[in-house]
Design a protein around this motif. Structure first.
Motif, PDB file in Angstrom:
ATOM      1  N   GLU A 159       0.850  -1.282  -0.090  1.00 36.87           N
ATOM      2  CA  GLU A 159       0.136   0.235  -0.135  1.00 36.87           C
ATOM      3  C   GLU A 159       0.863   1.093   0.056  1.00 36.87           C
ATOM      4  N   ALA A 160       0.126   2.304  -0.144  1.00 32.90           N
ATOM      5  CA  ALA A 160       0.697   3.865  -0.250  1.00 32.90           C
ATOM      6  C   ALA A 160       1.192   4.021   1.317  1.00 32.90           C
ATOM      7  N   PRO A 161       2.258   4.828   1.563  1.00 33.80           N
ATOM      8  CA  PRO A 161       2.586   5.512   2.800  1.00 33.80           C
ATOM      9  C   PRO A 161       1.403   6.414   3.173  1.00 33.80           C
ATOM     10  N   THR A 162       1.074   6.513   4.516  1.00 36.97           N
ATOM     11  CA  THR A 162       0.144   7.280   5.046  1.00 36.97           C
ATOM     12  C   THR A 162       0.609   8.267   5.990  1.00 36.97           C
ATOM     13  N   PHE A 163       0.326   9.517   6.352  1.00 36.49           N
ATOM     14  CA  PHE A 163       0.862  10.475   7.240  1.00 36.49           C
ATOM     15  C   PHE A 163       0.721   9.981   8.623  1.00 36.49           C
ATOM     16  N   LEU A 164       1.351  10.153   9.555  1.00 37.03           N
ATOM     17  CA  LEU A 164       1.471   9.763  10.973  1.00 37.03           C
ATOM     18  C   LEU A 164       1.511  11.166  11.641  1.00 37.03           C
ATOM     19  N   SER A 165       2.878  11.833  11.378  1.00 36.24           N
ATOM     20  CA  SER A 165       3.158  12.789  12.227  1.00 36.24           C
ATOM     21  C   SER A 165       4.088  13.694  11.616  1.00 36.24           C
ATOM     22  N   TYR A 166       4.136  15.079  12.161  1.00 37.14           N
ATOM     23  CA  TYR A 166       5.017  15.945  11.625  1.00 37.14           C
ATOM     24  C   TYR A 166       5.575  16.776  13.023  1.00 37.14           C
ATOM     25  N   ASN A 167       6.894  16.962  12.875  1.00 37.75           N
ATOM     26  CA  ASN A 167       7.582  17.720  14.081  1.00 37.75           C
ATOM     27  C   ASN A 167       8.593  18.691  13.246  1.00 37.75           C
ATOM     28  N   VAL A 168       8.703  19.870  13.725  1.00 32.98           N
ATOM     29  CA  VAL A 168       9.594  20.816  13.073  1.00 32.98           C
ATOM     30  C   VAL A 168      10.266  21.324  14.419  1.00 32.98           C
ATOM     31  N   LEU A 169       9.569  21.589  15.548  1.00 26.58           N
ATOM     32  CA  LEU A 169      10.089  22.155  16.825  1.00 26.58           C
ATOM     33  C   LEU A 169      10.685  20.870  17.603  1.00 26.58           C
ATOM     34  N   ASP A 170      11.453  21.343  18.634  1.00 30.25           N
ATOM     35  CA  ASP A 170      12.176  20.240  19.346  1.00 30.25           C
ATOM     36  C   ASP A 170      10.876  19.877  20.413  1.00 30.25           C
ATOM     37  N   GLY A 171      10.772  18.623  20.492  1.00 25.15           N
ATOM     38  CA  GLY A 171       9.958  18.194  21.673  1.00 25.15           C
ATOM     39  C   GLY A 171       9.123  17.024  21.117  1.00 25.15           C
ATOM     40  N   LEU A 172       7.752  16.613  22.002  1.00 27.64           N
ATOM     41  CA  LEU A 172       7.152  15.636  21.818  1.00 27.64           C
ATOM     42  C   LEU A 172       5.797  16.179  21.476  1.00 27.64           C
ATOM     43  N   GLU A 173       5.103  15.383  20.332  1.00 29.22           N
ATOM     44  CA  GLU A 173       3.890  15.690  19.829  1.00 29.22           C
ATOM     45  C   GLU A 173       3.178  14.349  20.068  1.00 29.22           C
ATOM     46  N   GLU A 174       2.271  14.432  20.573  1.00 32.39           N
ATOM     47  CA  GLU A 174       1.335  13.227  20.700  1.00 32.39           C
ATOM     48  C   GLU A 174      -0.131  13.280  20.032  1.00 32.39           C
ATOM     49  N   LYS A 175      -0.338  11.997  19.572  1.00 28.03           N
ATOM     50  CA  LYS A 175      -1.551  12.180  18.832  1.00 28.03           C
ATOM     51  C   LYS A 175      -2.015  10.328  19.013  1.00 28.03           C
ATOM     52  N   GLY A 176      -3.093  10.497  19.947  1.00 32.85           N
ATOM     53  CA  GLY A 176      -3.570   9.153  20.378  1.00 32.85           C
ATOM     54  C   GLY A 176      -2.505   8.303  20.998  1.00 32.85           C
ATOM     55  N   ARG A 177      -2.389   6.906  20.127  1.00 26.10           N
ATOM     56  CA  ARG A 177      -1.474   6.031  20.603  1.00 26.10           C
ATOM     57  C   ARG A 177      -0.157   6.275  20.073  1.00 26.10           C
ATOM     58  N   PHE A 178       0.017   7.129  19.182  1.00 26.58           N
ATOM     59  CA  PHE A 178       1.306   7.542  18.669  1.00 26.58           C
ATOM     60  C   PHE A 178       1.717   9.002  19.167  1.00 26.58           C
ATOM     61  N   SER A 179       3.270   8.850  19.544  1.00 28.22           N
ATOM     62  CA  SER A 179       4.012  10.009  19.742  1.00 28.22           C
ATOM     63  C   SER A 179       5.145  10.203  18.810  1.00 28.22           C
ATOM     64  N   SER A 180       5.509  11.484  18.557  1.00 28.29           N
ATOM     65  CA  SER A 180       6.791  11.531  17.912  1.00 28.29           C
ATOM     66  C   SER A 180       7.320  12.565  18.649  1.00 28.29           C
ATOM     67  N   PHE A 181       9.009  12.461  18.644  1.00 34.95           N
ATOM     68  CA  PHE A 181       9.742  13.281  19.392  1.00 34.95           C
ATOM     69  C   PHE A 181      10.790  13.600  18.239  1.00 34.95           C
ATOM     70  N   LEU A 182      11.385  14.973  18.585  1.00 29.32           N
ATOM     71  CA  LEU A 182      12.414  15.515  17.765  1.00 29.32           C
ATOM     72  C   LEU A 182      13.540  16.530  18.617  1.00 29.32           C
TER      73      LEU A 182
END
Lengths: 108, 115
Positions: free
Chosen positions: A41-64
């Protein structure tokens, strides 16, 4: 040039927490994306980070951390449907550069 | 809402034959358009991108070419396919701007097998 590194494979158990790391070296930086791609399948978007820190979205979080050239994707309460490839991608001046992806296998 | 279409979904072509893959976007105007290839065991490789009609930037030298005859149409072509052209071809679009506007939205992909 652009260089993005992430582990090739990871395994985890249903209900657990898993962290997928990504390190990057790029010319220019305008943000980091995480995409999920199921087989065929094609990739689907999960998260975007441009500033340092943690972005939380439901069960998924992304850190930069821009100073370290480092990001991670944290998946909580793993489900079988989370078995997929997770792609780290960095946007430099104008285009996205993708890592080779981390294949996550979730077992019962 | 915006949608992106690609066709065909799968394609089997002999070595040396021509190729034409088409991608169209609906529901937006003046998008940035991209062609990627994903070979087995490798990451997504950017092949071409376009910021406007008739404008094509090539990222990797190869026997492929791209054209953008209309605002929301992007075509990937080859005059003579090589075995190494086999892979999963993905078209994507984005609306240039700041922040998460850099996000790219992918079409369903074309699975190309060159025999």
């Amino acid at each position: 040039g652009q260089n993005i590194d992430q582990p090739t494979e990871m395994t985890a158990t249903e209900g657990a927490i898993v962290q997928i790391n990504c390190t990057y070296q790029t010319s220019g930086f305008n943000g980091l994306f995480w995409y999920q791609q199921h087989a065929g399948e094609a990739p689907t978007f999960l998260s975007y980070n441009v500033l340092d820190g943690l972005e939380e979205k439901g069960r998924f979080s992304s850190f930069l951390s821009r100073s370290k050239g480092y990001s991670y994707l944290l998946l909580k309460e793993l489900q079988m449907k989370d078995s997929a490839s997770y792609l780290c991608a960095v946007i430099g001046y104008s285009t996205l550069t993708f890592g080779k992806g981390t294949m996550l296998l979730v077992s019962p | 809402s915006q949608t992106i279409h690609q066709w065909p979904a799968t394609l089997v072509q002999p070595v040396g034959s021509p190729l034409s893959l088409e991608c169209t976007v609906e529901g937006t105007s003046n998008p940035n358009l991209y062609w990627y290839r994903q070979a087995a065991g490798r990451g997504l490789q950017l092949l071409f991108y376009s910021v406007g009609i008739g404008q094509i930037s090539s990222e990797v030298p190869q026997n492929l070419s791209a054209s953008r005859p209309q605002d929301r149409q992007f075509i990937l072509s080859s005059k003579k396919l090589l075995l190494s052209d086999s892979g999963f071809y993905l078209c994507a679009w984005s609306q240039f701007g700041t922040g998460s506007s850099y996000e790219q939205y992918f079409g369903p992909g074309t699975r190309l097998t060159v025999t």
